[in-house]
Enzyme design. Structure first.
Site, PDB file in Angstrom:
ATOM      1  CG  MET A 192     -25.568  11.375  32.802  1.00 59.75           C
ATOM      2  SD  MET A 192     -25.399   9.364  33.045  1.00 59.75           S
ATOM      3  CE  MET A 192     -27.189   8.989  32.668  1.00 59.75           C
ATOM      4  CG  ASP A 236     -16.386 -10.744  21.684  1.00 62.95           C
ATOM      5  OD1 ASP A 236     -15.876 -10.140  20.493  1.00 62.95           O
ATOM      6  OD2 ASP A 236     -16.957 -10.046  22.482  1.00 62.95           O
ATOM      7  CB  CYS A 284     -20.485   4.684  31.613  1.00 61.02           C
ATOM      8  SG  CYS A 284     -20.186   4.819  30.005  1.00 61.02           S
ATOM      9  CD1 TRP A 303      -8.796  -2.138  23.620  1.00 58.39           C
ATOM     10  CD2 TRP A 303      -6.930  -0.831  23.641  1.00 58.39           C
ATOM     11  NE1 TRP A 303      -8.912  -1.465  24.833  1.00 58.39           N
ATOM     12  CE2 TRP A 303      -7.671  -0.530  24.719  1.00 58.39           C
ATOM     13  CE3 TRP A 303      -5.847   0.034  23.295  1.00 58.39           C
ATOM     14  CZ2 TRP A 303      -7.335   0.492  25.742  1.00 58.39           C
ATOM     15  CZ3 TRP A 303      -5.445   1.023  24.119  1.00 58.39           C
ATOM     16  CH2 TRP A 303      -6.220   1.217  25.333  1.00 58.39           C
TER      17      TRP A 303
HETATM   18 CA    CA Z   1     -15.819  -7.946  19.925  1.00 62.83          CA
END
Ligand code: CA
Length: 678
Positions: free
Chosen positions: A647, A321, A606, A412
């Site tokens: 939600m 990843d 979440c 990021w």
């Molecule tokens: Ca990724």
């Protein structure tokens, strides 16, 4: 300028009295965004096209920083994850918040001018499932503000009124769960370009350029080849890419451009940073062989046509990843006595890359963080020399701890490059993955690293006990600013890393600060809104709890002394709500675990890993009275009674599935209640 022509001051047209810089600053065009010397405005996500986040402003500097104080703050109710870098355009700040909201604020006073709500919950509520609602920024061009929404729309808003000028659906609507947009659009030469997120759910990555004025689609570039290759000018490139894949072309997916897109005015190109593939295991997505172009790559395209120019694959045949989506900074560096036009990336995979923008060839790459999956990057081939046991799919019995983790050594959170000092300031993440037996004391911590990209070595480093922290800003005032996961906003001396100033912002920071000037007064702004992937839980808990700390935009200036009303202090206890008379069905709960973590449902995104909401953007369900009441709980899922609060609706789940999730939450709540009594 329009009004200035008619205003005459002692017989002299006023516009002639205005300084050249203030006149050009009113026009936001390609030249203005490229201008590294003007610091009054912050016109693009990374400040200028170079994306170096280095402000030439010097009013606030290492000599007077102790006089920096809070000028104003703006509360942002109903906002959660705040990741954006605001833009400053002629005295107005524009930024994106959660769920595609866009705000315009008077840069001097913090007075809100308008707020735009794309009504994501109504437009495509299922998209809410796959995002944390965060959006990293907006773009500005000729009176319009551009935002990509989590449901996959690209919107152009009137900068003065916040009304929609045009809207296009840029992400796939058929796969309602798949693509979302979290990255900031970029603008250049009358075009606006945007990518999308979520290579994790087998979507094929692409970017699309639109006419900034009308929204007309101009070109699209897919980062993963189709099979058979599409006809047309790009067929040679598609052939080349297709040869690096094997197996069923339906699995050729990923490579999403979810964050970094850079426009280079000197070569008239755009550079894309592409993400990982799916499945993450390359044996499953491309059996036997193949580098899998253009996953985990930097790809250069012609800015006018979207035609392929060159690529550099950062992590061939990715297993870990290691997206190559981290911010890219354009710079002129003196390498071996020659000025070179380079692109720099502190990639997720632990190497700092300096690449020739003309050709895409590697100048150098060195480890800027602990990195065990590869020994080095071969300077002739540009390919990593992998450690023999790094590929877990071949070493399932003999696994090692791989550094960096899937979160990367840098993610990021933007870095900053000070061209005068020749230093890059990188928010780094320290964590390994795999075998738990070889944990390092640094596992789960972070740092601000000052890196010399020419010598490829560390100049200084400030260590944090927090893994997630914010992005960096450097200024010509010999300063570097960064917010931390524990809620400190800190300024360092850029040359040495000495801590010069700190302010308690009351909540963890993940966004990057920015600076601007209005009427010769310099300001520093930062969005405070812990969340996103940081709130997923994992091992990190800094005590931030849903709804207990306000989300805000804070702005600082010299000589200001305003105080910030406090939210709740960090809390590390769980106030579990349990009904001891309810008998638990463990088989149902076990099924509920699977659904809770399923990629089509994704409660986990979440509400946190193991139903532990550690700073997530949604309530800790173990503490929820609503989640104790089966009827109310089912109504939320089936009827979407809380969609306006963010939600999502889950009306595609059966009653049995809903009951299973309910039971899983009840089990976790009872466990928490029991451990609280101990
Ligand atoms: Ca990724």
């Amino acid at each position: 300028m329009r009004a200035l022509f008619s205003v005459v001051f002692f017989g002299i047209p006023l516009f002639l009295l205005a300084s050249p810089s203030s006149r050009t600053a009113n026009v936001v065009d390609r030249r203005a965004i490229a201008d590294e010397k003007q610091g009054d405005n912050w016109l693009s996500y990374g400040l200028t096209y170079s994306e170096n986040r280095y402000s030439p402003l010097t009013s606030i500097n290492d000599h007077n920083i102790k006089n920096l104080g809070l000028a104003w703050y703006l509360d942002l109710p109903n906002q959660q994850t705040l990741e954006a870098t605001p833009l400053a355009v002629n005295g107005t700040l524009y930024f994106s918040g959660t769920y595609g909201r866009v705000f315009a604020v008077d840069a001097r006073t913090g007075h809100k001018l308008w707020e735009f709500d794309p009504d994501l919950a109504h437009y495509n509520p299922r998209k809410l499932r796959l995002s944390w609602g965060g959006t990293r920024g907006v773009a500005y061009w000729e009176g319009k503000v551009y935002v990509g929404t989590n449901d996959g729309r690209l919107l152009a808003l009137n900068a003065k009124y916040g009304t929609v000028v045009w809207s296009v659906q840029t992400a796939d609507t058929a796969k309602t769960n798949a693509q979302v947009i979290t990255g900031a659009p970029r603008v250049f030469s009358g075009k606006v370009i945007v990518g999308h997120s979520n290579g994790e759910v087998r979507t094929r990555g692409y970017v699309t350029a639109y006419n900034a004025d009308t929204g007309r689609r101009l070109w699209r570039f897919y980062t993963v080849p189709s099979a058979p290759p599409r006809k047309g000018l790009q067929v040679a490139m598609e052939d080349m890419a297709a040869k690096t894949w094997s197996g069923d072309p339906r699995n050729w997916a990923g490579g999403t451009v979810w964050d970094s897109i850079v426009y280079d005015p000197e070569f008239n190109r755009v550079y894309l940073g592409t993400g990982n593939g799916n499945p993450i295991d390359p044996e499953a997505r491309s059996p036997g062989h193949g580098d899998n172009l253009f996953l985990c790559s930097i790809v250069a395209l012609d800015a006018d046509t979207g035609q392929y120019a060159w690529h550099y694959q950062v992590t061939p045949r990715d297993s870990w990843d290691y997206d190559a989506t981290q911010q890219m900074i354009l710079a002129d560096l003196v390498l071996n006595g020659r000025i070179r036009k380079v692109l720099m990336q502190a990639s997720k995979n632990g190497f700092f890359y300096v690449i020739d923008r003309a050709t895409g060839k590697l100048f150098s790459a060195e480890k800027y963080a602990k990195t065990t999956w590869a020994d080095r990057i071969d300077s002739d081939t540009g390919r990593p020399v992998e450690m023999p046991n790094a590929r877990y799919e071949k070493n399932s019995k003999n696994s090692i701890r791989i550094w960096p983790s899937a979160a990367g050594a840098h993610n990021w959170q933007p870095m900053s490059f000070d061209p005068a000092l020749g230093l890059v300031y990188i928010p780094t993440l320290k964590r390994g993955m795999g075998s738990e037996s070889l944990k390092d004391p640094d596992d789960g911590t972070g740092a601000l690293l000052a890196w010399d990209p020419v010598r490829q070595r560390k100049r200084w480093e400030v260590h944090y006990d927090t893994f997630w922290n914010g992005g960096a800003l450097s200024t010509a005032g010999n300063l570097v600013f960064q917010g931390t996961g524990r809620g400190r906003f800190i300024a360092y001396r850029a040359t040495s890393g000495e801590k010069l100033w700190s302010f308690d912002v009351g909540l963890g920071v993940i966004a990057a600060p920015m600076t601007y000037a209005v009427d010769d007064m310099q300001y520093v702004s930062i969005l405070v809104g812990y969340g996103g992937a940081s709130g997923l839980g994992m091992d990190y808990d800094y005590g931030w709890r849903f709804g207990e700390q306000p989300r805000r935009l804070l702005t600082f200036a010299l000589g200001e002394r305003n105080s910030l009303p406090r939210g709740m202090p960090p809390r590390f206890t769980v106030n579990a709500v349990d009904d001891p008379t309810l008998s638990l069905d463990m088989r149902q709960a076990s099924k509920g675990t699977d659904i809770y973590n399923n990629v089509e449902v994704f409660c986990v995104r979440c509400h946190g890993v193991n139903v532990e909401s550690r700073g997530s953007i949604a309530p800790d369900l173990r503490e929820s009275r609503l989640a104790l009441n089966w009827q109310a709980f089912r109504a939320v899922l089936r009827d979407g009674t809380l969609t306006s609060a963010g939600m999502p609706k889950f009306d595609d789940l059966s009653d049995d599935d809903m009951r299973a999730i309910y039971m899983y939450i009840r089990v976790r709540a009872r466990e928490a209640a029991a451990s609280a009594r101990k």
